[in-house]
Scaffold this active site. Structure first.
Site, PDB file in Angstrom:
ATOM      1  N   HIS A 348       0.791  -1.229   0.000  1.00  0.00           N
ATOM      2  CA  HIS A 348       0.000   0.000   0.000  1.00  0.00           C
ATOM      3  C   HIS A 348       0.819   1.273   0.000  1.00  0.00           C
ATOM      4  O   HIS A 348       0.258   2.360  -0.018  1.00  0.00           O
ATOM      5  CB  HIS A 348      -0.908   0.058   1.235  1.00  0.00           C
ATOM      6  CG  HIS A 348      -2.138  -0.777   1.107  1.00  0.00           C
ATOM      7  ND1 HIS A 348      -3.268  -0.323   0.490  1.00  0.00           N
ATOM      8  CD2 HIS A 348      -2.408  -2.041   1.506  1.00  0.00           C
ATOM      9  CE1 HIS A 348      -4.198  -1.272   0.529  1.00  0.00           C
ATOM     10  NE2 HIS A 348      -3.700  -2.333   1.133  1.00  0.00           N
ATOM     11  N   LYS A 527      -9.229  13.876   3.770  1.00  0.00           N
ATOM     12  CA  LYS A 527      -8.340  12.722   3.828  1.00  0.00           C
ATOM     13  C   LYS A 527      -7.450  12.919   5.042  1.00  0.00           C
ATOM     14  O   LYS A 527      -7.454  13.991   5.640  1.00  0.00           O
ATOM     15  CB  LYS A 527      -7.496  12.601   2.555  1.00  0.00           C
ATOM     16  CG  LYS A 527      -6.877  13.937   2.104  1.00  0.00           C
ATOM     17  CD  LYS A 527      -6.126  13.816   0.789  1.00  0.00           C
ATOM     18  CE  LYS A 527      -6.970  13.799  -0.439  1.00  0.00           C
ATOM     19  NZ  LYS A 527      -6.969  12.525  -1.154  1.00  0.00           N
ATOM     20  N   ARG A 528      -6.672  11.902   5.428  1.00  0.00           N
ATOM     21  CA  ARG A 528      -5.751  12.108   6.533  1.00  0.00           C
ATOM     22  C   ARG A 528      -4.826  13.292   6.227  1.00  0.00           C
ATOM     23  O   ARG A 528      -4.492  13.536   5.062  1.00  0.00           O
ATOM     24  CB  ARG A 528      -4.916  10.826   6.777  1.00  0.00           C
ATOM     25  CG  ARG A 528      -5.710   9.715   7.424  1.00  0.00           C
ATOM     26  CD  ARG A 528      -6.266  10.121   8.784  1.00  0.00           C
ATOM     27  NE  ARG A 528      -5.213  10.232   9.762  1.00  0.00           N
ATOM     28  CZ  ARG A 528      -4.961   9.337  10.709  1.00  0.00           C
ATOM     29  NH1 ARG A 528      -5.731   8.277  10.834  1.00  0.00           N
ATOM     30  NH2 ARG A 528      -3.970   9.495  11.567  1.00  0.00           N
ATOM     31  N   LYS A 533       0.272  14.492   1.155  1.00  0.00           N
ATOM     32  CA  LYS A 533      -1.042  14.802   0.573  1.00  0.00           C
ATOM     33  C   LYS A 533      -1.211  16.308   0.317  1.00  0.00           C
ATOM     34  O   LYS A 533      -2.130  16.736  -0.360  1.00  0.00           O
ATOM     35  CB  LYS A 533      -2.156  14.282   1.487  1.00  0.00           C
ATOM     36  CG  LYS A 533      -2.231  12.743   1.548  1.00  0.00           C
ATOM     37  CD  LYS A 533      -3.357  12.273   2.452  1.00  0.00           C
ATOM     38  CE  LYS A 533      -3.443  10.771   2.619  1.00  0.00           C
ATOM     39  NZ  LYS A 533      -4.261  10.103   1.572  1.00  0.00           N
ATOM     40  N   THR A 635      -8.689   6.359  -2.799  1.00  0.00           N
ATOM     41  CA  THR A 635     -10.036   5.855  -3.106  1.00  0.00           C
ATOM     42  C   THR A 635     -11.039   6.997  -2.952  1.00  0.00           C
ATOM     43  O   THR A 635     -12.103   6.967  -3.560  1.00  0.00           O
ATOM     44  CB  THR A 635     -10.444   4.697  -2.180  1.00  0.00           C
ATOM     45  OG1 THR A 635     -10.160   5.072  -0.827  1.00  0.00           O
ATOM     46  CG2 THR A 635      -9.709   3.423  -2.537  1.00  0.00           C
ATOM     47  N   LYS A 639     -14.619   8.111  -5.169  1.00  0.00           N
ATOM     48  CA  LYS A 639     -15.948   8.449  -4.639  1.00  0.00           C
ATOM     49  C   LYS A 639     -16.420   9.782  -5.199  1.00  0.00           C
ATOM     50  O   LYS A 639     -17.588   9.944  -5.552  1.00  0.00           O
ATOM     51  CB  LYS A 639     -15.897   8.536  -3.102  1.00  0.00           C
ATOM     52  CG  LYS A 639     -15.409   7.276  -2.410  1.00  0.00           C
ATOM     53  CD  LYS A 639     -15.093   7.576  -0.927  1.00  0.00           C
ATOM     54  CE  LYS A 639     -14.257   6.482  -0.298  1.00  0.00           C
ATOM     55  NZ  LYS A 639     -13.672   6.886   0.998  1.00  0.00           N
TER      56      LYS A 639
HETATM   57  C1  PLP Z   1     -12.359   6.976   1.360  1.00  0.00           C
HETATM   58  C2  PLP Z   1     -11.891   7.374   2.694  1.00  0.00           C
HETATM   59  C3  PLP Z   1     -10.530   7.593   2.939  1.00  0.00           C
HETATM   60  C4  PLP Z   1      -9.481   7.513   1.857  1.00  0.00           C
HETATM   61  O1  PLP Z   1      -9.343   8.791   1.272  1.00  0.00           O
HETATM   62  P1  PLP Z   1      -8.096   9.179   0.357  1.00  0.00           P
HETATM   63  O2  PLP Z   1      -8.480  10.519  -0.180  1.00  0.00           O
HETATM   64  O3  PLP Z   1      -8.033   8.149  -0.726  1.00  0.00           O
HETATM   65  O4  PLP Z   1      -6.896   9.221   1.213  1.00  0.00           O
HETATM   66  C5  PLP Z   1     -10.138   7.972   4.200  1.00  0.00           C
HETATM   67  N1  PLP Z   1     -11.027   8.110   5.196  1.00  0.00           N
HETATM   68  C6  PLP Z   1     -12.341   7.922   4.998  1.00  0.00           C
HETATM   69  C7  PLP Z   1     -13.274   8.114   6.136  1.00  0.00           C
HETATM   70  C8  PLP Z   1     -12.824   7.538   3.753  1.00  0.00           C
HETATM   71  O5  PLP Z   1     -14.133   7.332   3.576  1.00  0.00           O
END
Ligand code: PLP
Length: 797
Positions: A348, A527-528, A533, A635, A639
């Site tokens: 990952h 995101k985190r 990022k 991911t 979305k």
């Molecule tokens: C989808 C999702 C992530 C992943 O987000 P990235 O932008 O791909 O880092 C992290 N936290 C939550 C709660 C999510 O639903």
């Protein structure tokens, strides 16, 4: 199920399961009663799936993951069982607010971010497809911390999702497995006996995961750590109360906390213990099930596929070999072969600080037999490949990435770019020795949660246009393409987005007491919080934009709302400063009378799955701006595209594939490529050069440095400024100018609403490939060699 039957079922559980009279029932009671009514319907189908798996002797997939970021389960279950109408009508008759019930459910945050959410999407997709599978993880008593802001600073509070009864799990006291640590090893011939010095018990808790239309149900089995010998009555009777409870407290520690970071190694003994605890319990459960059906262990790879989600379960390699050799008398080399053909590994991350390495001393103390086996596995591998160039043990450390690679028959990356980088960087030598082992399985997201459930307006519009086959065959969304030229369809598409934005604006007004303009661009980065990022790139652009509006407040700017969301790991200083800076910038900008109607910043706290479900359907612009080469897949990006937000992004992770699918003209690309980033870093003073070349960037950095966002403490962000000016490993400064350009293109495009709606709708129509159903089918074909079982008939609702 009719509304009347649903009402009866709810009332039955309210009275006989919860012992509550309807007249005194609270939201919690109604939620539990509804959950049990829905669960009853799930259980029959779940049992049937298990019976069919045994009867058909199907191969089973075992998904081992330290994290499952499952979020709330009630609505998911209702939607997949097609019980929504019945539930809404029944509750209306009972005068109970359905939305309030859904919001009352705790969000199960047994994961940090993308990796854990992927595991949750995979569980749902495997059930939808009818792939016989089981997820294995840890039942953390406290999941990921809850985030609060205090004067802009992040404060962490424990998440207590289990303080209320959890409606979805079944305790399995009969599935209790002894787990040992420490002690010594006695070798007898080719086998060995391991005498651990410390023992505890792993007890299973099962949650049924039901697929779309209720056609199949798999199990998520989470392990709870329990003491071997509970309470010490002798000590208690001697008055030593604390000591009497000690074994219990010690054991419980093991399944108490989720390590709050998935991108840096936690060199903690407890972490290694957690990894072995859940991996060993899972493997022994898997072997027990296998041996109840078959008596030849050489059949294992034919009947079981075990997936290691990252290196956290990497001890599965040596542990499976140990179980085969020491406990079942199989020859070592044959055992390694069986284990390898059963195991596979998903990588990952390429971030060097995130690759797990364990000190040999620690490993030898906690897992003495495993360390011996790791040395033997490593020697055998070097002998087999005829070179000592690659090794899993190096410099006093066990390298879990290499160990996983050596012990897996397939190793996969999670996007096309990431897989290629794996081959050319971290696993270059191993890839040359095993050129067929690495495969790519680009991540995906489940369309049930991430479209059907979270965005009912858009889902209804899609179903009205093309029918509902898209829900389990997401590439059917391409059938929307002819509709995109239809003005009425586009108008409805835009109207659904506008209504979602209105809802979000109302929610933000209520929760954050900030008024935002629903006509503005909703520009979202959730995101985190992590340096790679690059939330700070977004902030710099926000500040530069603000300063430019101030120069010329009457120029007719396109209004924008910058929405941030995300948690910083508690020990990650830089990320916490970014959190605080975001809140400080929000405070200054939102109260600036000159600019606030054009630009606002909002940062709702405690980003989690439920918040993502609220924000994504209301987004116009998706920020996917990581330094190229650093985000394995992402991911969140999928979305957003699915829900009709346009992406502003770099050529990183799955952004590359998203851009290909939605077409380059419907994607705002900027920034250096992964190769260019590596080149750029070699230039001494690259950040200084970039700053000197772009007055907007220079001015934004200067505003932070001079304390415009922290007037009471002007030096507060000198750390961030220093990092940007002198180090800037993630090339924020060098990408700024192109990012600014792309953002202004966004402004221009948004000012033409019909064209924007067309681009957004095109994103929805072309995102079908990013379904996790597609990803799972890829794993089934390329990695697991597993087939779907014949599923049961559709749930009629
Ligand atoms: C989808 C999702 C992530 C992943 O987000 P990235 O932008 O791909 O880092 C992290 N936290 C939550 C709660 C999510 O639903």
């Amino acid at each position: 199920m009719t509304p009347a039957q649903m009402k009866d079922a709810i009332l039955h559980h309210l009275v006989y399961t919860l012992g509550k009279d309807a007249a005194h029932a609270q939201t919690y009671d109604w939620r539990m009663a509804l959950s049990f009514a829905v669960r009853d319907k799930i259980v029959d189908r779940w049992f049937e799936a298990t019976r069919r798996t045994y009867a058909g002797q199907h191969k089973r997939v075992y998904y081992l993951s330290m994290e499952f970021l499952i979020g709330r389960l009630l609505k998911d279950a209702i939607i997949n069982m097609r019980l929504e109408e019945a539930a809404i009508d029944a509750l209306q008759e009972l005068k109970v607010d359905y939305q309030a019930i859904l919001e009352d459910e705790p969000d199960a945050a047994l994961g940090n971010g993308g990796l854990g959410r992927l595991a949750a999407c995979f569980m749902e997709s495997m059930s939808t497809i009818g792939c016989p599978a089981m997820g294995y993880g840890i039942r953390y008593e406290n999941g990921l911390f809850r985030q609060r802001f205090e004067n802009g600073r992040q404060v962490e509070e424990p998440e207590d999702w289990l303080s209320q009864r959890h409606a979805w799990e079944f305790e399995r006291p009969e599935v209790s497995i002894d787990i040992g640590f420490g002690g010594h090893v006695q070798e007898i011939g080719k086998r060995a006996n391991w005498y651990p010095s410390e023992m505890l018990i792993a007890m299973g808790h099962d949650t049924p995961i039901i697929g779309w239309r209720g056609r199949w149900g798999n199990t998520l089995r989470l392990w709870e750590a329990r003491p071997m010998h509970g309470f010490d009555l002798q000590r208690f009777n001697r008055g030593d109360y604390a000591a009497a409870a000690e074994p219990e407290a010690l054991a419980r520690t093991l399944s108490r906390v989720l390590y709050p970071d998935d991108t840096t190694e936690q060199g903690k003994e407890l972490r290694l213990k957690q990894e072995f605890f859940f991996t060993s319990a899972s493997l022994r459960d898997i072997l027990r099930r296998f041996e109840s059906e078959y008596d030849d262990l050489r059949l294992l790879p034919k009947k079981a596929a075990i997936q290691m989600n990252d290196t956290h379960p990497a001890i599965a390699g040596p542990e499976l070999v140990r179980l085969l050799v020491d406990e079942r008398g199989i020859d070592f080399e044959e055992a390694v072969g069986i284990a390898r053909n059963t195991l596979s590994y998903t990588n990952h991350t390429l971030l060097p600080e995130a690759l797990e390495r364990w000190d040999e001393g620690l490993m030898g103390r906690l897992l003495p037999r495993h360390l011996q086996l790791i040395f033997r596995i490593n020697e055998l591998h070097m002998k087999d490949v005829g070179t000592r160039k690659v090794t899993a043990v190096d410099d006093g450390h066990v390298k879990m990435g290499e160990l996983s690679f050596i012990m897996a028959h397939r190793v996969n990356g999670v996007s096309a770019l990431h897989t290629e980088l794996m081959k050319s960087t971290v696993f270059k030598d191993l890839h040359e020795l095993h050129p067929n082992r690495i495969v790519n399985e680009t991540n995906g997201v489940t369309p049930r949660r991430w479209l059907l459930s979270c965005n009912p307006r858009l889902s209804t519009l899609i179903t009205d246009a093309i029918g509902d086959d898209w829900v389990d065959d997401l590439e059917q969304l391409e059938k929307l393409e002819p509709h995109i030229d239809d003005a009425a369809f586009l108008e409805s598409y835009a109207a659904a987005k506008r209504q979602n934005k209105n809802d979000l604006a109302n929610w933000i007004a209520e929760k954050l007491e900030v008024g935002i303009d629903p006509e503005a661009i909703f520009d979202v980065q959730i995101k985190r919080i992590h340096e790679y990022k690059r939330q700070h790139l977004n902030l710099l652009e926000t500040i530069a934009h603000w300063l430019e509006i101030r120069d010329n407040p009457n120029q007719g700017w396109v209004p924008r709302v910058k929405i941030f969301g995300g948690k910083a790991a508690p020990g990650y200083v830089f990320a916490k400063e970014i959190v605080r800076l975001t809140n400080d910038v929000a405070k200054v900008l939102n109260s600036d009378p000159l600019t606030s109607r054009y630009l606002k910043v909002v940062y709702p706290p405690n980003y989690n799955v439920s918040l993502a479900e609220k924000l994504i359907p209301a987004s116009d612009l998706s920020e996917q701006i990581s330094t190229a080469g650093k985000e394995a897949s992402g991911t969140g990006n999928m979305k957003f595209a699915l829900n009709g937000a346009l992406t502003i992004g770099t050529l990183d992770g799955a952004n590359v594939e998203i851009r290909e699918h939605v077409k380059p003209e419907n994607f705002f690309l900027f920034g250096m490529t992964a190769d260019e980033v590596m080149e750029r870093r070699r230039i001494g003073g690259h950040a200084g050069q970039a700053i000197a070349a772009d007055p907007r960037l220079a001015r934004a950095i200067e505003a932070i440095r001079a304390g415009r966002f922290s007037p009471d403490d002007p030096g507060r962000y000198h750390g961030i400024v220093d990092n940007l000016v002198h180090h800037d490993y993630f090339v924020v400064c060098s990408d700024f100018t192109d990012y600014w350009r792309a953002q202004r293109e966004v402004d221009t495009a948004f000012a033409a609403p019909k064209d924007w709606a067309r681009m957004a709708a095109f994103n929805t129509a072309r995102s079908g490939w990013f379904s996790s159903d597609r990803t799972i089918r890829g794993y089934m074909a390329d990695v697991w060699h597993a087939e779907a079982a014949p599923t049961v008939e559709d749930a009629a609702g």
